[in-house]
Design a protein around this motif. Structure first.
Motif, mmCIF file in Angstrom:
data_model
loop_
_atom_site.group_PDB
_atom_site.id
_atom_site.type_symbol
_atom_site.label_atom_id
_atom_site.label_comp_id
_atom_site.label_asym_id
_atom_site.label_seq_id
_atom_site.Cartn_x
_atom_site.Cartn_y
_atom_site.Cartn_z
ATOM 1 N N ASP A 41 0.834 -1.208 0.000
ATOM 2 C CA ASP A 41 0.000 0.000 0.000
ATOM 3 C C ASP A 41 0.869 1.260 0.000
ATOM 4 N N ALA A 42 1.892 1.275 0.874
ATOM 5 C CA ALA A 42 2.723 2.472 1.009
ATOM 6 C C ALA A 42 3.611 2.678 -0.205
ATOM 7 N N ILE A 43 4.117 1.599 -0.794
ATOM 8 C CA ILE A 43 4.917 1.734 -2.010
ATOM 9 C C ILE A 43 4.057 2.333 -3.126
ATOM 10 N N HIS A 44 2.836 1.848 -3.255
ATOM 11 C CA HIS A 44 1.936 2.355 -4.301
ATOM 12 C C HIS A 44 1.607 3.822 -4.087
ATOM 13 N N LEU A 45 1.486 4.236 -2.830
ATOM 14 C CA LEU A 45 1.123 5.612 -2.513
ATOM 15 C C LEU A 45 2.323 6.562 -2.578
ATOM 16 N N LEU A 46 3.399 6.221 -1.880
ATOM 17 C CA LEU A 46 4.505 7.164 -1.696
ATOM 18 C C LEU A 46 5.572 7.080 -2.780
ATOM 19 N N TYR A 47 5.673 5.917 -3.443
ATOM 20 C CA TYR A 47 6.681 5.731 -4.486
ATOM 21 C C TYR A 47 6.065 5.777 -5.884
ATOM 22 N N ALA A 48 4.911 6.387 -6.014
ATOM 23 C CA ALA A 48 4.188 6.392 -7.291
ATOM 24 C C ALA A 48 5.022 6.959 -8.433
ATOM 25 N N ASP A 49 5.891 7.938 -8.155
ATOM 26 C CA ASP A 49 6.642 8.616 -9.214
ATOM 27 C C ASP A 49 7.987 7.961 -9.520
ATOM 28 N N TYR A 50 8.300 6.873 -8.855
ATOM 29 C CA TYR A 50 9.628 6.256 -8.996
ATOM 30 C C TYR A 50 9.680 5.299 -10.174
ATOM 31 N N PRO A 51 10.819 5.253 -10.872
ATOM 32 C CA PRO A 51 10.952 4.347 -12.016
ATOM 33 C C PRO A 51 10.997 2.885 -11.591
ATOM 34 N N LEU A 52 10.439 2.041 -12.456
ATOM 35 C CA LEU A 52 10.531 0.596 -12.319
ATOM 36 C C LEU A 52 11.304 0.050 -13.517
ATOM 37 N N HIS A 53 12.216 -0.847 -13.262
ATOM 38 C CA HIS A 53 12.975 -1.500 -14.331
ATOM 39 C C HIS A 53 12.321 -2.853 -14.611
ATOM 40 N N GLU A 54 11.789 -2.986 -15.803
ATOM 41 C CA GLU A 54 10.994 -4.167 -16.142
ATOM 42 C C GLU A 54 11.832 -5.427 -16.301
ATOM 43 N N GLN A 55 12.996 -5.311 -16.884
ATOM 44 C CA GLN A 55 13.813 -6.496 -17.163
ATOM 45 C C GLN A 55 15.222 -6.312 -16.599
ATOM 46 N N ALA A 56 15.281 -5.879 -15.361
ATOM 47 C CA ALA A 56 16.578 -5.620 -14.739
ATOM 48 C C ALA A 56 17.309 -6.929 -14.461
ATOM 49 N N GLU A 57 18.575 -6.958 -14.795
ATOM 50 C CA GLU A 57 19.406 -8.124 -14.499
ATOM 51 C C GLU A 57 20.295 -7.885 -13.284
ATOM 52 N N PHE A 58 20.219 -6.675 -12.722
ATOM 53 C CA PHE A 58 21.081 -6.315 -11.598
ATOM 54 C C PHE A 58 20.295 -5.458 -10.626
ATOM 55 N N ALA A 59 20.584 -5.620 -9.349
ATOM 56 C CA ALA A 59 20.054 -4.734 -8.315
ATOM 57 C C ALA A 59 21.162 -4.475 -7.305
ATOM 58 N N ASP A 60 21.207 -3.247 -6.803
ATOM 59 C CA ASP A 60 22.191 -2.924 -5.773
ATOM 60 C C ASP A 60 21.865 -3.621 -4.464
ATOM 61 N N PHE A 61 20.557 -3.747 -4.171
ATOM 62 C CA PHE A 61 20.125 -4.355 -2.922
ATOM 63 C C PHE A 61 18.955 -5.300 -3.188
ATOM 64 N N HIS A 62 19.003 -6.464 -2.563
ATOM 65 C CA HIS A 62 17.907 -7.436 -2.644
ATOM 66 C C HIS A 62 17.259 -7.513 -1.265
ATOM 67 N N ILE A 63 15.992 -7.109 -1.200
ATOM 68 C CA ILE A 63 15.291 -6.995 0.082
ATOM 69 C C ILE A 63 13.963 -7.737 0.002
ATOM 70 N N ARG A 64 13.660 -8.461 1.087
ATOM 71 C CA ARG A 64 12.354 -9.102 1.189
ATOM 72 C C ARG A 64 11.782 -8.810 2.568
ATOM 73 N N MET A 65 10.547 -8.328 2.576
ATOM 74 C CA MET A 65 9.822 -8.104 3.825
ATOM 75 C C MET A 65 8.882 -9.282 4.024
ATOM 76 N N ALA A 66 9.089 -10.040 5.102
ATOM 77 C CA ALA A 66 8.334 -11.287 5.258
ATOM 78 C C ALA A 66 7.999 -11.537 6.725
ATOM 79 N N ARG A 67 6.878 -12.199 6.933
ATOM 80 C CA ARG A 67 6.487 -12.597 8.285
ATOM 81 C C ARG A 67 7.254 -13.863 8.675
#
Length: 305
Positions: A41-67
């Motif tokens: 919900d918060a990503i959709h609201l607050l990060y609405a203007d941020y670019p998304l890379h559709e076919q990225a082969e690299f990321a600086d950080f890999h993060i998972r939020m999980a219970r």
């Protein structure tokens, strides 16, 4: 380039729950996965203007939020911040999931991006010149930053001043501004139409909410700035806005105490900090009224190089 706003909330949720998204903020690409509704919900609201890379082969950080996979899934539910699939922090209550994402991402940058001297400070820019605002919690740093970026200044960061070692330029990392306790309503009233995440209570910092950054600051996330001022702000109820010159030696010491990786960088960190102090004018700043603070910042002049 596709932005978060191009996806419906449902589409974003499906991507986050599946392969994840590659979200760009400043020069960094973050691969994020989660099934936690509050984070999506918060990503959709607050990060609405941020670019998304559709076919990225690299990321600086890999993060998972999980219970957690234990009884905490059902009894007093919790949330983990997983960095490269490792839980580096103690779990927090599930309701603190979005603040944990923001705090965890700050940790990731501060501990891994060693091409930069990283200082705990807000950074704002106008006309190519940046003001660095380092200060301890409760000083009014984020409140002042939020006001400035809605009065003609560009947001580089609310939390991390990133000084590029190669040339001393400040790298933008524009992200939602973290506000606490009374500051939330102060900025909600000061900035008409401001967009906030839902307030989260009983965190280690009290009640926390995040303010959506201006779209223009996000769009200029690759545009560096020259450090021109180092200003240590302090909110003091009833005080007149006062800008007092600070000797360079004292400013160096105070700034170094706010450096996340100053010690780890060794001589490179010292040289970067010394270059910053040589370039910038240094001040202590006391204020109580945001309008007065804005007026003083509008009169700042850079050092003649």
């Amino acid at each position: 380039m596709l932005t978060v706003s191009a996806l419906s909330r449902e589409q974003l949720g499906r991507r986050l729950a599946g392969a994840g998204i590659h979200l760009q903020t400043g020069s960094f690409i973050i691969h994020l996965r989660t099934t936690v509704k509050a984070v999506a919900d918060a990503i959709h609201l607050l990060y609405a203007d941020y670019p998304l890379h559709e076919q990225a082969e690299f990321a600086d950080f890999h993060i998972r939020m999980a219970r957690p996979r234990n009884l905490r899934r059902w009894y007093h539910p919790q949330i983990n911040f997983l960095f490269d699939e490792k839980a580096l922090f103690r779990p927090l209550p599930l309701g603190h999931a979005f603040p944990m994402w923001e705090w965890g991402l700050n940790w990731a940058v501060a501990n891994k991006a060693h091409s930069y001297l990283i200082i705990h400070a807000a950074v704002v820019e106008k006309d190519g010149l940046a003001a660095i605002l380092p200060a301890p919690p409760g000083s009014g740093k984020s409140t002042l930053c939020a006001a400035l970026v809605h009065k003609g200044w560009r947001l580089l960061s609310d939390e991390l001043a990133m000084v590029r070692l190669a040339d001393g330029q400040l790298l933008p990392l524009p992200r939602p501004i973290s506000l606490k306790n009374a500051s939330i309503d102060i900025i909600r009233n000061y900035v008409p139409g401001s967009v906030f995440s839902p307030a989260v209570t009983d965190t280690s910092k009290g009640t926390v909410a995040h303010l959506k950054p201006p779209a223009g600051s996000v769009a200029r996330g690759a545009e560096t700035a020259r450090p021109a001022w180092v200003i240590f702000p302090r909110y003091q109820a009833g005080a007149e806005a006062t800008l007092a010159p600070l000797p360079q030696a004292r400013a160096f010491i105070q700034l170094a105490t706010n450096g996340f990786n100053y010690g780890a960088l060794g001589p490179k960190g010292f040289d970067a900090m010394a270059g910053l102090i040589d370039t910038a004018l240094c001040y202590n700043f006391t204020y109580s009224k945001l309008d007065d603070a804005i007026a003083i910042f509008s009169q700042l002049k850079p050092r003649t190089l």
